[in-house]
Scaffold this motif. Structure first.
Motif, PDB file in Angstrom:
ATOM      1  N   ILE A 153       0.828  -1.195   0.000  1.00  0.00           N
ATOM      2  CA  ILE A 153       0.000   0.000   0.000  1.00  0.00           C
ATOM      3  C   ILE A 153       0.867   1.251   0.000  1.00  0.00           C
ATOM      4  CG2 ILE A 153      -1.730   1.299   1.293  1.00  0.00           C
ATOM      5  CD1 ILE A 153      -2.668  -1.472   2.369  1.00  0.00           C
ATOM      6  N   LYS A 154       1.944   1.201   0.780  1.00  0.00           N
ATOM      7  CA  LYS A 154       2.862   2.332   0.845  1.00  0.00           C
ATOM      8  C   LYS A 154       4.292   1.829   0.864  1.00  0.00           C
ATOM      9  CE  LYS A 154       2.055   2.506   5.752  1.00  0.00           C
ATOM     10  NZ  LYS A 154       1.376   3.216   6.804  1.00  0.00           N
ATOM     11  N   MET A 155       5.185   2.661   0.378  1.00  0.00           N
ATOM     12  CA  MET A 155       6.607   2.347   0.385  1.00  0.00           C
ATOM     13  C   MET A 155       7.309   3.390   1.250  1.00  0.00           C
ATOM     14  SD  MET A 155       7.708   1.131  -3.467  1.00  0.00           S
ATOM     15  CE  MET A 155       8.137   2.758  -3.966  1.00  0.00           C
ATOM     16  N   TYR A 156       7.918   2.925   2.357  1.00  0.00           N
ATOM     17  CA  TYR A 156       8.694   3.822   3.192  1.00  0.00           C
ATOM     18  C   TYR A 156       9.984   4.182   2.468  1.00  0.00           C
ATOM     19  CZ  TYR A 156       5.679   2.791   7.157  1.00  0.00           C
ATOM     20  OH  TYR A 156       4.611   2.686   7.991  1.00  0.00           O
ATOM     21  N   ASN A 157      10.383   5.444   2.561  1.00  0.00           N
ATOM     22  CA  ASN A 157      11.572   5.917   1.868  1.00  0.00           C
ATOM     23  C   ASN A 157      12.832   5.204   2.349  1.00  0.00           C
ATOM     24  OD1 ASN A 157      13.088   7.447   0.127  1.00  0.00           O
ATOM     25  ND2 ASN A 157      13.196   9.217   1.483  1.00  0.00           N
ATOM     26  N   GLU A 158      12.900   4.867   3.628  1.00  0.00           N
ATOM     27  CA  GLU A 158      14.108   4.225   4.165  1.00  0.00           C
ATOM     28  C   GLU A 158      14.216   2.745   3.786  1.00  0.00           C
ATOM     29  OE1 GLU A 158      12.435   3.172   8.618  1.00  0.00           O
ATOM     30  OE2 GLU A 158      13.467   5.075   8.267  1.00  0.00           O
ATOM     31  N   ARG A 159      13.171   2.155   3.228  1.00  0.00           N
ATOM     32  CA  ARG A 159      13.214   0.750   2.820  1.00  0.00           C
ATOM     33  C   ARG A 159      13.474   0.563   1.328  1.00  0.00           C
ATOM     34  NH1 ARG A 159       8.247  -2.172   5.999  1.00  0.00           N
ATOM     35  NH2 ARG A 159       8.832  -1.527   8.086  1.00  0.00           N
ATOM     36  N   ILE A 160      13.525   1.637   0.559  1.00  0.00           N
ATOM     37  CA  ILE A 160      13.827   1.542  -0.861  1.00  0.00           C
ATOM     38  C   ILE A 160      15.324   1.335  -1.022  1.00  0.00           C
ATOM     39  CG2 ILE A 160      13.757   2.741  -3.072  1.00  0.00           C
ATOM     40  CD1 ILE A 160      11.317   4.289  -1.972  1.00  0.00           C
ATOM     41  N   ILE A 185       2.577   7.263 -10.162  1.00  0.00           N
ATOM     42  CA  ILE A 185       2.410   5.967  -9.522  1.00  0.00           C
ATOM     43  C   ILE A 185       2.107   6.108  -8.037  1.00  0.00           C
ATOM     44  CG2 ILE A 185       3.632   3.820  -8.975  1.00  0.00           C
ATOM     45  CD1 ILE A 185       5.111   4.294 -11.655  1.00  0.00           C
ATOM     46  N   ALA A 186       2.703   7.124  -7.396  1.00  0.00           N
ATOM     47  CA  ALA A 186       2.537   7.278  -5.953  1.00  0.00           C
ATOM     48  C   ALA A 186       2.622   8.757  -5.571  1.00  0.00           C
ATOM     49  CB  ALA A 186       3.614   6.493  -5.222  1.00  0.00           C
ATOM     50  N   THR A 187       2.118   9.047  -4.354  1.00  0.00           N
ATOM     51  CA  THR A 187       2.165  10.379  -3.790  1.00  0.00           C
ATOM     52  C   THR A 187       2.952  10.323  -2.486  1.00  0.00           C
ATOM     53  OG1 THR A 187      -0.030  10.787  -4.703  1.00  0.00           O
ATOM     54  CG2 THR A 187       0.754  12.327  -3.036  1.00  0.00           C
ATOM     55  N   ARG A 188       3.817  11.291  -2.272  1.00  0.00           N
ATOM     56  CA  ARG A 188       4.628  11.317  -1.057  1.00  0.00           C
ATOM     57  C   ARG A 188       3.837  11.956   0.084  1.00  0.00           C
ATOM     58  NH1 ARG A 188      10.727  12.481  -1.335  1.00  0.00           N
ATOM     59  NH2 ARG A 188      11.318  11.676   0.678  1.00  0.00           N
ATOM     60  N   TYR A 189       4.001  11.404   1.282  1.00  0.00           N
ATOM     61  CA  TYR A 189       3.351  11.961   2.461  1.00  0.00           C
ATOM     62  C   TYR A 189       4.119  11.544   3.713  1.00  0.00           C
ATOM     63  CZ  TYR A 189       1.276   7.456   3.830  1.00  0.00           C
ATOM     64  OH  TYR A 189       1.090   6.169   4.244  1.00  0.00           O
ATOM     65  N   ILE A 190       3.767  12.129   4.849  1.00  0.00           N
ATOM     66  CA  ILE A 190       4.344  11.783   6.152  1.00  0.00           C
ATOM     67  C   ILE A 190       3.301  10.968   6.907  1.00  0.00           C
ATOM     68  CG2 ILE A 190       5.319  12.686   8.305  1.00  0.00           C
ATOM     69  CD1 ILE A 190       7.009  13.455   5.933  1.00  0.00           C
ATOM     70  N   THR A 191       3.698   9.784   7.384  1.00  0.00           N
ATOM     71  CA  THR A 191       2.744   8.926   8.084  1.00  0.00           C
ATOM     72  C   THR A 191       2.373   9.547   9.436  1.00  0.00           C
ATOM     73  OG1 THR A 191       4.542   7.617   9.044  1.00  0.00           O
ATOM     74  CG2 THR A 191       3.600   6.832   6.974  1.00  0.00           C
ATOM     75  N   LYS A 192       1.123   9.364   9.836  1.00  0.00           N
ATOM     76  CA  LYS A 192       0.639   9.940  11.091  1.00  0.00           C
ATOM     77  C   LYS A 192       1.240   9.242  12.302  1.00  0.00           C
ATOM     78  CE  LYS A 192      -3.880  11.374   9.440  1.00  0.00           C
ATOM     79  NZ  LYS A 192      -5.319  11.161   9.563  1.00  0.00           N
ATOM     80  N   ARG A 193       1.316   7.930  12.216  1.00  0.00           N
ATOM     81  CA  ARG A 193       1.698   7.133  13.375  1.00  0.00           C
ATOM     82  C   ARG A 193       3.155   7.320  13.778  1.00  0.00           C
ATOM     83  NH1 ARG A 193       0.923   0.635  13.706  1.00  0.00           N
ATOM     84  NH2 ARG A 193       1.330   0.433  15.915  1.00  0.00           N
ATOM     85  N   ASP A 194       4.073   7.152  12.822  1.00  0.00           N
ATOM     86  CA  ASP A 194       5.490   7.191  13.183  1.00  0.00           C
ATOM     87  C   ASP A 194       6.263   8.337  12.537  1.00  0.00           C
ATOM     88  OD1 ASP A 194       5.091   6.003  10.763  1.00  0.00           O
ATOM     89  OD2 ASP A 194       6.198   4.187  11.206  1.00  0.00           O
ATOM     90  N   LYS A 195       5.561   9.261  11.872  1.00  0.00           N
ATOM     91  CA  LYS A 195       6.153  10.470  11.297  1.00  0.00           C
ATOM     92  C   LYS A 195       7.326  10.179  10.355  1.00  0.00           C
ATOM     93  CE  LYS A 195       3.603  13.165  13.940  1.00  0.00           C
ATOM     94  NZ  LYS A 195       2.258  12.727  13.812  1.00  0.00           N
TER      95      LYS A 195
END
Length: 96
Positions: free
Chosen positions: A40-47, A70-80
């Motif tokens: 569903i989402k790709m964390y930047n640090e896992r690419i 393909i995707a939109t960048r955002y900041i996750t609420k839970r772990d920022k």
């Protein structure tokens, strides 16, 4: 051209996925996925690496070949953390 992600961290217990464009099948990135759920989402640090330079800021993720979003960048609420929210049906994934 392959670009290494300077923000990448090795994740223990993760398997590697090849994420490609859903339109032209052009490979976009190698990603470390944890768990068996859908992508569903790709964390930047896992690419791990990709055909896009991840050291630069991107507001959205576009295919370098056909220029489709393909995707939109955002900041996750839970772990920022920075992540890309993938648009359903606009990408393919394959376990490496």
């Amino acid at each position: 051209m392959k670009y290494k992600n300077p923000n990448m961290k090795k994740i223990r217990g993760a398997h590697t996925l090849l994420v490609s464009c859903g339109y032209c099948k052009y490979p976009i990135a190698k990603y470390q996925k944890v768990g068996n759920s859908g992508l569903i989402k790709m964390y930047n640090e896992r690419i791990i690496e990709g055909n896009i330079d991840f050291s630069k800021y991107h507001g959205a993720l576009f295919c370098p070949n056909c220029k489709e979003q393909i995707a939109t960048r955002y900041i996750t609420k839970r772990d920022k953390k920075e992540a890309y929210r993938l648009h359903h049906g606009k990408f393919n994934k394959k376990k490496i």
